[in-house]
Design a protein around this motif. Structure first.
Motif, PDB file in Angstrom:
ATOM      1  N   LYS A 213       0.720  -1.123  -0.156  1.00 51.14           N
ATOM      2  CA  LYS A 213      -0.152  -0.254   0.065  1.00 51.14           C
ATOM      3  C   LYS A 213       0.867   1.252   0.029  1.00 51.14           C
ATOM      4  CE  LYS A 213      -3.688   0.546   2.611  1.00 51.14           C
ATOM      5  NZ  LYS A 213      -4.603   0.703   3.758  1.00 51.14           N
ATOM      6  N   ILE A 214       0.598   2.223  -0.824  1.00 46.42           N
ATOM      7  CA  ILE A 214       1.363   3.610  -1.008  1.00 46.42           C
ATOM      8  C   ILE A 214       0.384   4.482  -0.080  1.00 46.42           C
ATOM      9  CG2 ILE A 214       1.978   5.215  -2.276  1.00 46.42           C
ATOM     10  CD1 ILE A 214       2.438   3.326  -4.586  1.00 46.42           C
ATOM     11  N   ILE A 215       1.234   5.077   0.967  1.00 43.07           N
ATOM     12  CA  ILE A 215       0.686   6.075   1.890  1.00 43.07           C
ATOM     13  C   ILE A 215       1.251   7.290   1.417  1.00 43.07           C
ATOM     14  CG2 ILE A 215       0.311   6.920   4.497  1.00 43.07           C
ATOM     15  CD1 ILE A 215      -0.917   4.127   3.881  1.00 43.07           C
ATOM     16  N   LYS A 216       0.342   8.322   0.648  1.00 41.78           N
ATOM     17  CA  LYS A 216       0.936   9.272   0.191  1.00 41.78           C
ATOM     18  C   LYS A 216       1.216  10.338   1.104  1.00 41.78           C
ATOM     19  CE  LYS A 216      -1.499   8.751  -4.586  1.00 41.78           C
ATOM     20  NZ  LYS A 216      -2.258   9.190  -5.360  1.00 41.78           N
ATOM     21  N   ASN A 217       2.078  11.284   0.833  1.00 40.90           N
ATOM     22  CA  ASN A 217       2.490  12.434   1.653  1.00 40.90           C
ATOM     23  C   ASN A 217       2.443  12.161   3.241  1.00 40.90           C
ATOM     24  OD1 ASN A 217       2.217  14.074  -0.594  1.00 40.90           O
ATOM     25  ND2 ASN A 217      -0.091  14.318  -0.238  1.00 40.90           N
ATOM     26  N   ASN A 218       3.177  11.046   3.495  1.00 44.02           N
ATOM     27  CA  ASN A 218       3.555  10.700   4.893  1.00 44.02           C
ATOM     28  C   ASN A 218       4.683  10.262   5.294  1.00 44.02           C
ATOM     29  OD1 ASN A 218       3.197   9.252   7.572  1.00 44.02           O
ATOM     30  ND2 ASN A 218       1.051   9.825   7.153  1.00 44.02           N
ATOM     31  N   ASP A 219       5.633  10.743   6.353  1.00 50.21           N
ATOM     32  CA  ASP A 219       6.939  10.291   6.560  1.00 50.21           C
ATOM     33  C   ASP A 219       7.131   9.298   7.745  1.00 50.21           C
ATOM     34  OD1 ASP A 219       5.893  11.729   8.710  1.00 50.21           O
ATOM     35  OD2 ASP A 219       7.276  13.318   8.809  1.00 50.21           O
ATOM     36  N   TYR A 220       5.806   8.827   7.983  1.00 55.05           N
ATOM     37  CA  TYR A 220       5.954   7.478   9.014  1.00 55.05           C
ATOM     38  C   TYR A 220       6.349   8.105  10.281  1.00 55.05           C
ATOM     39  CZ  TYR A 220       4.348   4.365   5.260  1.00 55.05           C
ATOM     40  OH  TYR A 220       3.535   3.893   4.221  1.00 55.05           O
ATOM     41  N   SER A 221       6.416   9.253  10.658  1.00 51.52           N
ATOM     42  CA  SER A 221       6.641   9.758  11.918  1.00 51.52           C
ATOM     43  C   SER A 221       6.322   8.958  13.243  1.00 51.52           C
ATOM     44  CB  SER A 221       6.727  11.462  12.003  1.00 51.52           C
ATOM     45  OG  SER A 221       5.123  11.747  11.905  1.00 51.52           O
ATOM     46  N   LYS A 222       5.051   8.517  13.011  1.00 49.74           N
ATOM     47  CA  LYS A 222       4.395   7.970  14.326  1.00 49.74           C
ATOM     48  C   LYS A 222       3.560   6.635  13.810  1.00 49.74           C
ATOM     49  CE  LYS A 222       4.693  10.191  18.014  1.00 49.74           C
ATOM     50  NZ  LYS A 222       4.817   9.834  19.405  1.00 49.74           N
ATOM     51  N   ILE A 223       3.983   5.567  14.274  1.00 50.18           N
ATOM     52  CA  ILE A 223       2.879   4.341  13.984  1.00 50.18           C
ATOM     53  C   ILE A 223       2.756   3.703  15.196  1.00 50.18           C
ATOM     54  CG2 ILE A 223       4.352   4.077  12.036  1.00 50.18           C
ATOM     55  CD1 ILE A 223       5.634   1.562  13.247  1.00 50.18           C
ATOM     56  N   ILE A 224       1.606   2.828  14.874  1.00 54.22           N
ATOM     57  CA  ILE A 224       1.138   1.988  15.821  1.00 54.22           C
ATOM     58  C   ILE A 224       1.177   0.380  15.411  1.00 54.22           C
ATOM     59  CG2 ILE A 224      -0.218   3.647  17.302  1.00 54.22           C
ATOM     60  CD1 ILE A 224      -2.815   2.362  16.083  1.00 54.22           C
ATOM     61  N   THR A 225       1.490  -0.495  16.480  1.00 50.21           N
ATOM     62  CA  THR A 225       1.496  -1.816  15.951  1.00 50.21           C
ATOM     63  C   THR A 225       0.600  -2.787  17.070  1.00 50.21           C
ATOM     64  OG1 THR A 225       3.853  -1.709  15.246  1.00 50.21           O
ATOM     65  CG2 THR A 225       3.045  -3.972  15.949  1.00 50.21           C
ATOM     66  N   LEU A 226      -0.526  -3.481  16.005  1.00 47.45           N
ATOM     67  CA  LEU A 226      -1.481  -4.110  16.943  1.00 47.45           C
ATOM     68  C   LEU A 226      -0.972  -5.760  16.844  1.00 47.45           C
ATOM     69  CD1 LEU A 226      -2.851  -1.587  16.545  1.00 47.45           C
ATOM     70  CD2 LEU A 226      -4.990  -2.665  16.061  1.00 47.45           C
ATOM     71  N   TYR A 227      -0.999  -6.528  18.058  1.00 47.04           N
ATOM     72  CA  TYR A 227      -0.432  -7.764  18.236  1.00 47.04           C
ATOM     73  C   TYR A 227      -1.362  -8.727  18.923  1.00 47.04           C
ATOM     74  CZ  TYR A 227       3.627 -10.681  19.624  1.00 47.04           C
ATOM     75  OH  TYR A 227       4.710 -11.779  19.839  1.00 47.04           O
ATOM     76  N   THR A 228      -1.673  -9.856  18.263  1.00 46.77           N
ATOM     77  CA  THR A 228      -2.615 -10.826  18.698  1.00 46.77           C
ATOM     78  C   THR A 228      -2.252 -12.259  18.258  1.00 46.77           C
ATOM     79  OG1 THR A 228      -4.978 -11.161  19.313  1.00 46.77           O
ATOM     80  CG2 THR A 228      -4.336 -10.943  17.316  1.00 46.77           C
TER      81      THR A 228
END
Length: 245
Positions: A213-228
């Motif tokens: 997936k291409i996320i336009k205009n985003n520098d990925y400065s903050k992400i969250i990770t969901l784990y199950t």
């Protein structure tokens, strides 16, 4: 086979049937108890006003959010934020304990529970860390993080959005990676010494993903990770990563 042996076998089978029914009944009761507890908590869910247009409306909305967040913190001082995934039953308060064990077996009210609670990795500094990891059980009744597994379907992955309400603000995250890993080969990280380390980590998450997936205009400065938990193989875990929009 004599009559006495047959009676013993029948008695054993009856006892086993009673024990099995009791175990099923107990588990169903635990599901009901957890569901009831979280239904009560959801009555004070903090929601950012959608149609806030005037200063008075904004003031009232912020006041209501403060009251709700204060109530949640009074119930549990470990409360940090609220997570919601549209079109799913994932709509829960999120806590952070002093370890990653307690909330596996205790609910938001700190009561013993098979469902536990949705919780953040105890090592995370929520306000400053680039990656915040959320843990939740994959419950058979569909609760907790069961439904993040839907992102293994391409159409769900494409439209995946996760909402977080924290400190009177709503944050929207877009899903950009989903994959399954072996718990014993967990390469997830929250600590990055340099920007280059973080960039390489984002590349790693994208490379592991079942879909691109291409996320336009985003520098990925903050992400969250969901784990199950996942059940493709022994010790399998489903990982969903989303970037702040």
């Amino acid at each position: 086979m004599n009559e006495k042996t047959i009676k013993l076998i029948n008695t054993f089978l009856i006892i086993m049937a009673i024990v099995t029914c009791a175990q099923i009944g107990y588990k169903q009761f635990q599901y009901y108890k957890d569901s009831k507890r979280y239904s009560e908590v959801k009555e004070i869910k903090p929601t950012v006003g959608v149609n806030v247009t005037k200063k008075t409306d904004e003031h009232n909305n912020n006041k209501e959010l403060n009251l709700k967040e204060d109530k949640l913190k009074k119930i549990n001082s470990d409360y940090k934020l609220w997570i919601n995934i549209p079109n799913t039953d994932i709509d829960y308060p999120v806590v952070q304990g002093s370890d990653n064990e307690f909330y596996l077996h205790n609910n938001f009210n700190k009561e013993k529970s098979i469902a536990g609670a949705i919780f953040i990795d105890y090592r995370n500094k929520i306000e400053t860390d680039r990656n915040t990891i959320f843990y939740g059980h994959h419950m058979k009744d569909g609760s907790m993080f069961n439904e993040i597994n839907k992102y293994k379907k391409a159409n769900e992955f494409e439209k995946g959005v996760i909402k977080i309400v924290k400190n009177k603000k709503e944050y929207n995250y877009e899903v950009f990676s989903v994959f399954v890993l072996n718990e014993k080969q967990d390469n997830l990280s929250i600590d990055f010494k340099t920007d280059k380390d973080y960039e390489n980590y984002i590349k790693f998450l994208k490379g592991k993903s079942m879909y691109d997936k291409i996320i336009k205009n985003n520098d990925y400065s903050k992400i969250i990770t969901l784990y199950t938990c996942s059940y493709e193989f022994s010790n399998a875990k489903t990982i969903v990563c989303a970037v702040l929009k």
